[in-house]
Motif scaffolding. Structure first.
Motif, PDB file in Angstrom:
ATOM      1  N   GLY A 217     -14.824 -54.900  30.151  1.00  0.00           N
ATOM      2  CA  GLY A 217     -15.772 -54.029  29.464  1.00  0.00           C
ATOM      3  C   GLY A 217     -15.943 -52.704  30.168  1.00  0.00           C
ATOM      4  O   GLY A 217     -15.866 -52.622  31.395  1.00  0.00           O
ATOM      5  N   HIS A 218     -16.173 -51.668  29.381  1.00  0.00           N
ATOM      6  CA  HIS A 218     -16.495 -50.339  29.911  1.00  0.00           C
ATOM      7  C   HIS A 218     -17.938 -50.049  29.493  1.00  0.00           C
ATOM      8  O   HIS A 218     -18.183 -49.620  28.355  1.00  0.00           O
ATOM      9  CB  HIS A 218     -15.551 -49.293  29.320  1.00  0.00           C
ATOM     10  N   PRO A 219     -18.908 -50.293  30.377  1.00  0.00           N
ATOM     11  CA  PRO A 219     -20.315 -50.115  30.005  1.00  0.00           C
ATOM     12  C   PRO A 219     -20.649 -48.710  29.539  1.00  0.00           C
ATOM     13  O   PRO A 219     -21.473 -48.526  28.635  1.00  0.00           O
ATOM     14  CB  PRO A 219     -21.062 -50.471  31.302  1.00  0.00           C
ATOM     15  N   GLY A 220     -20.014 -47.702  30.140  1.00  0.00           N
ATOM     16  CA  GLY A 220     -20.314 -46.325  29.753  1.00  0.00           C
ATOM     17  C   GLY A 220     -19.868 -46.007  28.341  1.00  0.00           C
ATOM     18  O   GLY A 220     -20.592 -45.362  27.577  1.00  0.00           O
ATOM     19  N   LEU A 221     -18.676 -46.441  27.981  1.00  0.00           N
ATOM     20  CA  LEU A 221     -18.128 -46.176  26.650  1.00  0.00           C
ATOM     21  C   LEU A 221     -18.469 -47.272  25.649  1.00  0.00           C
ATOM     22  O   LEU A 221     -18.217 -47.126  24.450  1.00  0.00           O
ATOM     23  CB  LEU A 221     -16.601 -46.027  26.727  1.00  0.00           C
ATOM     24  N   ARG A 222     -18.991 -48.386  26.142  1.00  0.00           N
ATOM     25  CA  ARG A 222     -19.276 -49.563  25.302  1.00  0.00           C
ATOM     26  C   ARG A 222     -18.030 -50.009  24.538  1.00  0.00           C
ATOM     27  O   ARG A 222     -18.066 -50.224  23.326  1.00  0.00           O
ATOM     28  CB  ARG A 222     -20.437 -49.285  24.339  1.00  0.00           C
ATOM     29  N   ILE A 223     -16.945 -50.121  25.270  1.00  0.00           N
ATOM     30  CA  ILE A 223     -15.701 -50.650  24.712  1.00  0.00           C
ATOM     31  C   ILE A 223     -15.439 -52.001  25.362  1.00  0.00           C
ATOM     32  O   ILE A 223     -15.461 -52.128  26.598  1.00  0.00           O
ATOM     33  CB  ILE A 223     -14.519 -49.705  24.954  1.00  0.00           C
ATOM     34  N   ALA A 224     -15.220 -53.012  24.534  1.00  0.00           N
ATOM     35  CA  ALA A 224     -14.952 -54.366  25.014  1.00  0.00           C
ATOM     36  C   ALA A 224     -13.509 -54.725  24.700  1.00  0.00           C
ATOM     37  O   ALA A 224     -13.037 -54.521  23.579  1.00  0.00           O
ATOM     38  CB  ALA A 224     -15.898 -55.359  24.342  1.00  0.00           C
ATOM     39  N   LEU A 225     -12.798 -55.259  25.690  1.00  0.00           N
ATOM     40  CA  LEU A 225     -11.421 -55.701  25.511  1.00  0.00           C
ATOM     41  C   LEU A 225     -11.347 -57.206  25.724  1.00  0.00           C
ATOM     42  O   LEU A 225     -11.864 -57.726  26.714  1.00  0.00           O
ATOM     43  CB  LEU A 225     -10.483 -55.007  26.504  1.00  0.00           C
ATOM     44  N   GLU A 226     -10.714 -57.889  24.798  1.00  0.00           N
ATOM     45  CA  GLU A 226     -10.546 -59.337  24.896  1.00  0.00           C
ATOM     46  C   GLU A 226      -9.057 -59.657  24.916  1.00  0.00           C
ATOM     47  O   GLU A 226      -8.281 -59.108  24.127  1.00  0.00           O
ATOM     48  CB  GLU A 226     -11.193 -60.050  23.705  1.00  0.00           C
ATOM     49  N   ALA A 227      -8.669 -60.548  25.828  1.00  0.00           N
ATOM     50  CA  ALA A 227      -7.284 -61.012  25.922  1.00  0.00           C
ATOM     51  C   ALA A 227      -7.236 -62.428  25.379  1.00  0.00           C
ATOM     52  O   ALA A 227      -7.733 -63.359  26.007  1.00  0.00           O
ATOM     53  CB  ALA A 227      -6.807 -60.969  27.373  1.00  0.00           C
TER      54      ALA A 227
END
Length: 296
Positions: A217-227
């Motif tokens: 997760g990138h808290p600043g950009l609020r982007i979540a990546l799931e593998a």
């Protein structure tokens, strides 16, 4: 045929014909059988052939099990199963004739636990010799298991010299025991190599009515990546639960990007492009807000 082997590696070495056919062709399965890369162990069940005994190879060569073979013995996660045992022997010793084919390494000083290199030495050896993503997978796993202390790893990597020392220091600096799977480690390695910063393993999103963790997760950009692995959902209830989790993250302002094993392992350029596009979209969406704050 490489996909057949990689699929079996991700499933601890064995799978049914139906499971194999869900991701590879029947022709690939027949080819892998014909050249001995896989074997049929029961009706409709296929497996990787057994590896030669690394301990027997070490005794035959007068050395110790090392590198990926030692990582396996220590229980660390790895990306690719070695085709033959990796053995390290003293520089003054010559290769012995042995019925067990092995990959030999030479070193002046080899700290070991019996017939195997120590956990710390194993992580460093892998970090020095493997591609970045594979070395990071081993290091993440060692930290996650508590087999190696991160500060100890950093100090040991800083003291290395010779071939691979820079690679080892890079792995040590990036290693993070919060990563929960090899696929997560590879996804993070892809971002690091692309110069994409700010993503952390196992980010927790929590408020009064929701709590969930994100692979990266990138808290600043609020982007979540799931593998997502081969059998991510498994059951209908798991699929329903995951859909609700996706919705919950979205209404809380998170962009969720989900990447399959095939995406991460075989189309890394597309993964990088997708993450960069999501980052650009976040900045574009929030540009008016930022401008209003400056105007105020």
């Amino acid at each position: 045929m490489a996909e057949v082997v990689e699929f079996l590696q991700r499933r601890d070495g064995a799978a049914s014909y139906g499971q194999l056919r869900s991701v590879v062709s029947a022709r690939s399965i027949r080819g892998a059988l014909a050249d001995g890369r896989i074997r049929r162990i029961a009706k409709g069940v296929y497996a990787l052939p057994p590896l030669p005994d690394p301990l027997a190879a070490a005794r035959a060569q007068g050395g110790v099990v090392s590198h990926l073979s030692a990582a396996l013995l220590h229980g660390f996660a790895i990306l690719d199963r070695p085709d033959r045992p990796h053995i390290t022997i003293p520089r003054i010793r010559h290769r012995h004739l042995s019925p067990i084919p092995c990959e030999l390494h030479w070193a002046d000083d080899v700290p070991s636990d019996g017939w195997c290199t120590t956990k710390l030495r194993t992580v460093l050896d892998c970090a020095r010799t493997l591609p970045f993503d594979a070395g990071l997978t081993v290091a993440d796993s060692a930290l996650r298991l508590g087999a190696v202390d991160r500060s100890q790893l950093l100090v040991a990597a800083a003291g290395l010299s010779g071939p691979g020392c820079r690679a080892a220091r890079r792995v040590a600096a990036a290693a993070d025991g919060r990563a929960e799977s090899p696929l997560e480690s590879v996804l993070r390695a892809i971002l690091i190599e692309a110069g994409i910063d700010g993503f952390e393993p196992q980010v927790v999103v929590r408020d009064e009515s929701f709590s969930g963790r994100i692979d990266l997760g990138h808290p600043g950009l609020r982007i979540a990546l799931e593998a997502d692995g081969f059998e991510f959902h498994g059951t209908r209830s798991a699929l329903t639960r995951d859909c609700r989790r996706h919705v919950a993250l979205t209404i809380r302002g998170w962009r969720l990007l989900r990447f399959s094993w095939e995406d991460v392992m075989f189309d890394r350029g597309w993964v990088v492009s997708a993450v960069r596009s999501a980052s650009a979209a976040h900045l574009a969406d929030n540009a008016p807000t930022a401008a209003n704050r400056l105007a105020g």
